[in-house]
Design an enzyme around this catalytic site. Structure first.
Site, short mmCIF file in Angstrom:
data_model
loop_
_atom_site.label_atom_id
_atom_site.label_comp_id
_atom_site.label_asym_id
_atom_site.label_seq_id
_atom_site.Cartn_x
_atom_site.Cartn_y
_atom_site.Cartn_z
N GLY A 32 28.40 -56.57 48.63
CA GLY A 32 29.29 -56.29 47.50
C GLY A 32 29.33 -57.46 46.52
N GLY A 37 21.62 -59.35 39.61
CA GLY A 37 20.55 -59.51 40.60
C GLY A 37 20.48 -58.28 41.49
N HIS A 38 21.66 -57.80 41.96
CA HIS A 38 21.66 -56.57 42.77
C HIS A 38 21.17 -55.41 41.92
CE1 HIS A 38 24.95 -58.93 44.82
NE2 HIS A 38 24.25 -58.55 45.86
#
Ligand code: PAF
Length: 290
Positions: A32, A37-38
């Site tokens: 989370g 970047g995620h």
């Protein structure tokens, strides 16, 4: 923009995947506090798969410090927004008791020597705890049929090497993809920690990328790497304290001593660097060679 389906239990996740019955499933495990970047991991998974599943789970086992674990940001609503923008279909967001149903595992995976080096040296047990949860999550998101791919950020290079090894050693039926580091215009690897840097520290932190580029350029020309030159660049930056700068074998993480001195570089390598800028520890890396 479609809102992803949120599954809190294993049974809900299993049912949602079975209902979608995808030809290909891309799985992105996360803790989370999602950022750009995620987002790039989700986008690559989106391009390559019919169904994209992510997990959001803060894994107690990979924290060395109970305070760090309890302070770790938990922001499901904001995370759902970012995941929705990236086209994620399913979010698995279990409570700890759902993941560790029988309590914290008594049987643990050992990351061995590779987990004790570099990042493992400053975080004992971190990689064993990380593998414990990734091993479980890869089972829980497994579609059992069709293509199964899992995505990890190249930013955490040591983590990627260890997961690759676990998947090979334990015969997981999943293809691993490592997604390249996303960088700022000036080259700083994106990280949620960058927000903690002052403008001056951000400028100083660029030395990580400059040093990597120096060695990567030499590798591309098959020249001797002379890693000491890169190490010297850190000595010119008073705000930056170098922890390690090294070139390793990308499969074993052992130092490529032979290639790093006066012989021409050949084969494959992985440049790894960690440094503290002000009070913030940063890591970066770059694969080199064929
Ligand atoms: O990279 C991370 O965020 C975590 O280590 C992972 C892979 C989600 C396991 O908890």
């Amino acid at each position: 923009m479609k809102t992803p389906k949120i599954c809190k239990t294993r049974a809900e996740l299993k049912a949602a995947i079975a209902e979608a019955n995808p030809e290909s499933l891309g799985f992105v495990p996360t803790m989370g506090a999602l950022h750009e970047g995620h987002g790039s991991l989700f986008s690559v998974a989106r391009e390559e798969n019919e169904l994209v599943v992510i997990s959001i789970f803060v894994n107690e086992l990979q924290f060395n410090d109970a305070g760090d674990y309890s302070r770790y940001p938990r922001q499901l609503d904001a995370d759902v927004q970012l995941a929705a923008q990236a086209g994620v279909d399913i979010i698995f967001a279990p409570a700890p008791v759902e993941v560790y149903q029988a309590g914290l595992p008594l049987i643990r995976l050992s990351s061995g020597r590779m987990g004790e080096l570099y990042e493992g040296a400053s975080r004992p047990g971190h990689f064993d705890g990380m593998l414990a949860v990734v091993a479980k999550l890869l089972h829980l998101a497994d579609p059992r049929q069709g293509q199964y791919r899992a995505y990890f950020g190249q930013k955490d290079a040591q983590q990627v090497v260890l997961i690759r090894r676990m998947v090979a050693d334990l015969d997981y039926p999943v293809q691993l993809r490592s997604v390249p580091i996303v960088r700022s215009e000036k080259g700083l690897a994106l990280s949620s920690r960058n927000a903690l840097l002052s403008a001056e520290e951000k400028e100083a932190a660029l030395v990580l990328h400059r040093a990597i580029s120096l060695i990567a350029d030499r590798a591309a020309r098959n020249e001797p790497l002379n890693v000491e030159d890169a190490v010297g660049m850190f000595q010119m930056e008073p705000l930056v304290e170098l922890d390690y700068f090294t070139v390793v074998d990308p499969n074993t993480l052992e130092e490529l001593a032979f290639n790093c001195q006066d012989t021409p570089f050949t084969g494959q390598g992985l440049i790894l660097v960690a440094a503290t800028v002000g009070k913030v520890r940063l890591i970066d890396n770059q694969p080199i060679g064929d």
